[in-house]
Design a protein around this motif. Structure first.
Motif, PDB file in Angstrom:
ATOM      1  N   ASP A 120      -0.120  -1.902   5.599  1.00 41.12           N
ATOM      2  CA  ASP A 120      -1.265  -2.414   4.842  1.00 41.12           C
ATOM      3  C   ASP A 120      -2.610  -1.928   5.382  1.00 41.12           C
ATOM      4  OD1 ASP A 120       0.423  -3.725   3.201  1.00 41.12           O
ATOM      5  OD2 ASP A 120       0.062  -5.741   4.017  1.00 41.12           O
ATOM      6  N   ASP A 121      -2.647  -1.620   6.682  1.00 37.73           N
ATOM      7  CA  ASP A 121      -3.928  -1.187   7.261  1.00 37.73           C
ATOM      8  C   ASP A 121      -4.048   0.344   7.346  1.00 37.73           C
ATOM      9  OD1 ASP A 121      -2.058  -0.799   9.218  1.00 37.73           O
ATOM     10  OD2 ASP A 121      -3.263  -1.688  10.838  1.00 37.73           O
ATOM     11  N   ARG A 144       0.834  -1.210   0.000  1.00 39.42           N
ATOM     12  CA  ARG A 144       0.000   0.000   0.000  1.00 39.42           C
ATOM     13  C   ARG A 144       0.868   1.259   0.000  1.00 39.42           C
ATOM     14  NH1 ARG A 144      -5.601   0.355   3.134  1.00 39.42           N
ATOM     15  NH2 ARG A 144      -6.007  -1.011   1.363  1.00 39.42           N
ATOM     16  N   TYR A 145       0.408   2.253  -0.763  1.00 40.49           N
ATOM     17  CA  TYR A 145       1.126   3.536  -0.841  1.00 40.49           C
ATOM     18  C   TYR A 145       0.165   4.698  -0.623  1.00 40.49           C
ATOM     19  CZ  TYR A 145       5.028   0.924  -2.721  1.00 40.49           C
ATOM     20  OH  TYR A 145       6.056   0.042  -2.853  1.00 40.49           O
ATOM     21  N   PHE A 146       0.695   5.766  -0.043  1.00 40.82           N
ATOM     22  CA  PHE A 146      -0.043   7.028   0.025  1.00 40.82           C
ATOM     23  C   PHE A 146       0.489   7.949  -1.070  1.00 40.82           C
ATOM     24  CE2 PHE A 146      -1.937   7.763   4.570  1.00 40.82           C
ATOM     25  CZ  PHE A 146      -2.691   6.608   4.431  1.00 40.82           C
ATOM     26  N   HIS A 186      -5.167   3.736   6.057  1.00 42.20           N
ATOM     27  CA  HIS A 186      -6.285   4.047   5.156  1.00 42.20           C
ATOM     28  C   HIS A 186      -6.384   5.565   4.991  1.00 42.20           C
ATOM     29  CE1 HIS A 186     -10.385   4.251   3.585  1.00 42.20           C
ATOM     30  NE2 HIS A 186     -10.348   2.944   3.387  1.00 42.20           N
ATOM     31  N   HIS A 217      -4.838   6.641  -1.078  1.00 38.20           N
ATOM     32  CA  HIS A 217      -4.002   5.431  -1.033  1.00 38.20           C
ATOM     33  C   HIS A 217      -4.352   4.507  -2.191  1.00 38.20           C
ATOM     34  CE1 HIS A 217      -7.269   3.368   1.510  1.00 38.20           C
ATOM     35  NE2 HIS A 217      -7.023   2.464   0.577  1.00 38.20           N
ATOM     36  N   PHE A 218      -3.368   3.655  -2.546  1.00 38.24           N
ATOM     37  CA  PHE A 218      -3.602   2.625  -3.570  1.00 38.24           C
ATOM     38  C   PHE A 218      -2.746   1.408  -3.236  1.00 38.24           C
ATOM     39  CE2 PHE A 218       0.385   2.819  -5.964  1.00 38.24           C
ATOM     40  CZ  PHE A 218       0.869   4.082  -5.675  1.00 38.24           C
ATOM     41  N   ASP A 219      -3.181   0.271  -3.764  1.00 37.80           N
ATOM     42  CA  ASP A 219      -2.437  -0.976  -3.556  1.00 37.80           C
ATOM     43  C   ASP A 219      -1.860  -1.454  -4.880  1.00 37.80           C
ATOM     44  OD1 ASP A 219      -3.107  -1.266  -0.781  1.00 37.80           O
ATOM     45  OD2 ASP A 219      -5.144  -1.783  -1.419  1.00 37.80           O
ATOM     46  N   VAL A 270      -7.823   4.108  -6.455  1.00 39.07           N
ATOM     47  CA  VAL A 270      -7.353   4.950  -5.362  1.00 39.07           C
ATOM     48  C   VAL A 270      -8.517   5.311  -4.442  1.00 39.07           C
ATOM     49  CG1 VAL A 270      -5.488   5.917  -6.770  1.00 39.07           C
ATOM     50  CG2 VAL A 270      -7.640   7.179  -6.524  1.00 39.07           C
ATOM     51  N   THR A 271      -8.197   5.463  -3.164  1.00 36.48           N
ATOM     52  CA  THR A 271      -9.177   5.867  -2.155  1.00 36.48           C
ATOM     53  C   THR A 271      -8.707   7.188  -1.565  1.00 36.48           C
ATOM     54  OG1 THR A 271      -9.588   3.551  -1.624  1.00 36.48           O
ATOM     55  CG2 THR A 271     -10.289   5.187   0.007  1.00 36.48           C
ATOM     56  N   PRO A 318       5.457   4.462   0.821  1.00 30.73           N
ATOM     57  CA  PRO A 318       4.880   3.219   1.337  1.00 30.73           C
ATOM     58  C   PRO A 318       4.303   3.410   2.733  1.00 30.73           C
ATOM     59  CG  PRO A 318       7.275   3.145   1.453  1.00 30.73           C
ATOM     60  CD  PRO A 318       6.928   4.408   0.750  1.00 30.73           C
TER      61      PRO A 318
END
Lengths: 260, 260
Positions: free
Chosen positions: A97-98, A2-4, A100, A62-64, A44-45, A94
């Protein structure tokens, strides 16, 4: 992985952050650039949704991706080449994973800019309002917001919010020597349409329609029909999104120049 | 009766200051508003001519009317209502009959802004140039301009200038924390195209094409073919026009916010 992504955008050409059929959104624009660059479908969120025409001086999403990025800084550079002129990425980093972008955010800040004098250089970057405003009185009314937590009066009918409770930690008006009035409001969360409805009502305080006590009674009424019409989108900027230190630390270069 | 108008304009939509057939000019726009307001044909004379797309943060023009204006401040207010969004009048003030916006001006200042980082809010207000520039070296080259007075190297072929002599009193580059490079140049007069040709050549110094000595040799050559291509119009602003104190004193409110 996961990345911001930290970014800013000029909302003028967009239907807002959120993807919509038949209209250009910032979310879709960013997803398209990321999907092209990373050669896989990327969703993306965002930390929050801005409405049609609303700007972001600083936003986070964020996106995975399946495999870790070898050089996130280079990814940010390439993203900027792929993205149109009105969306700029500050950085890609980076996160756990949690982490958000929306649910981990602790505070958000919005700013609203009113130009009180004609300015040929900020026509779509601020609300141009040339009638006299009592900024000191608007500031007193804004300060009173910190005493309340239920903002139903500034909510939108039929919104999906479970509660209309927001914890406001800062709210105030300032005037620059050049005649720009700046409204800053910071809270754990915002209701849809809330900042523009607040600004519209506070401008009614500034032009003498309401005094501070009447403004307080509007807040206390929890009556959607009492707030003034919303201020125009072009003056509103998502200005900051803050996360707990353990989740995400804001990048070093995350400020474009225009207003401040 | 002669009056000075102080104004600013966003040059993006104009063919420049000077009236032209089949193209919108700032001069004609101002003349049309003044003629409508004063109900007589009014011609204006500007302190200088800006080219297509060049902005003015502060410009001055003079005009004559048969009868004195009863309230010049109110004239300025009404002018702003008549003028489009991209032209703003700061003030209108009476001057002596022999005060001349162009010939009485003692000094003019231009500024040029380069955005070194992507900024969605200044797309048409600065040159967006993302390759590395050695601003310190550009500043040293700029400072050397004060040692010269013949700027033939930065003149335009076939211009009507009798001489290419300018007395430069200030020239330098600065970098803001947000990554905006600002060039300031002040002189008694400027040749047509001169500032953009200077900026283009100085950017070639900044990106390593020339060192400071080579820059000086270009200035000294008085050879029009040696200067670099002109920098884009959108980064250039007429920033100040100064008159001897006895002729005209700048108004109090003559600054819009954007860059500074």
């Amino acid at each position: 992985m996961r990345y911001f992504v930290e970014l800013s955008y000029n909302g003028g050409r967009y239907c807002g952050w959120q993807r919509q059929r038949d209209a250009a959104s910032v979310q879709e624009t960013l997803e398209r650039a990321l999907s092209t660059l990373l050669r896989e479908p990327v969703e993306v969120t965002g930390a929050g949704r801005t409405d049609t025409g609303v700007h972001a001086a600083y936003a986070v999403a964020h996106f995975d991706v399946a495999a870790p990025l070898t050089d996130p800084e280079h990814t940010a550079y390439k993203l900027n080449c792929l993205l149109p002129d009105d969306v700029a990425v500050f950085g890609v980093a980076p996160v756990a994973d949690d982490a958000h972008a929306r649910f981990s955010a602790a505070e958000r800040e919005y700013r609203y800019f009113i130009e009180s004098r004609k300015n040929p250089f900020t026509r779509r970057a601020a609300w141009h309002y040339y009638r006299p405003l009592d900024v000191e009185r608007m500031d007193r009314a804004a300060a009173s917001l910190l005493e309340y937590d239920d903002f139903t009066s500034f909510a939108k009918l039929n919104s999906n919010n479970k509660t209309n409770i927001c914890r406001i930690v800062r709210a105030g008006w300032e005037e620059s020597p050049e005649g720009v009035y700046r409204f800053t409001i910071r809270a754990d969360r915002f209701l849809r349409n809330m900042v523009r409805a607040l600004v519209g009502t506070l401008v009614d305080v500034g032009r003498g329609r309401y005094d501070v006590e009447e403004f307080r009674s509007i807040v206390e009424s929890r009556d959607l029909s009492r707030a003034s019409g919303g201020a125009p989108a072009e003056g509103l900027y998502l200005w900051d999104v803050a996360y707990p230190a353990g989740v995400f630390r804001r990048g070093e270069r995350t400020r474009n120049l225009l207003f401040n």
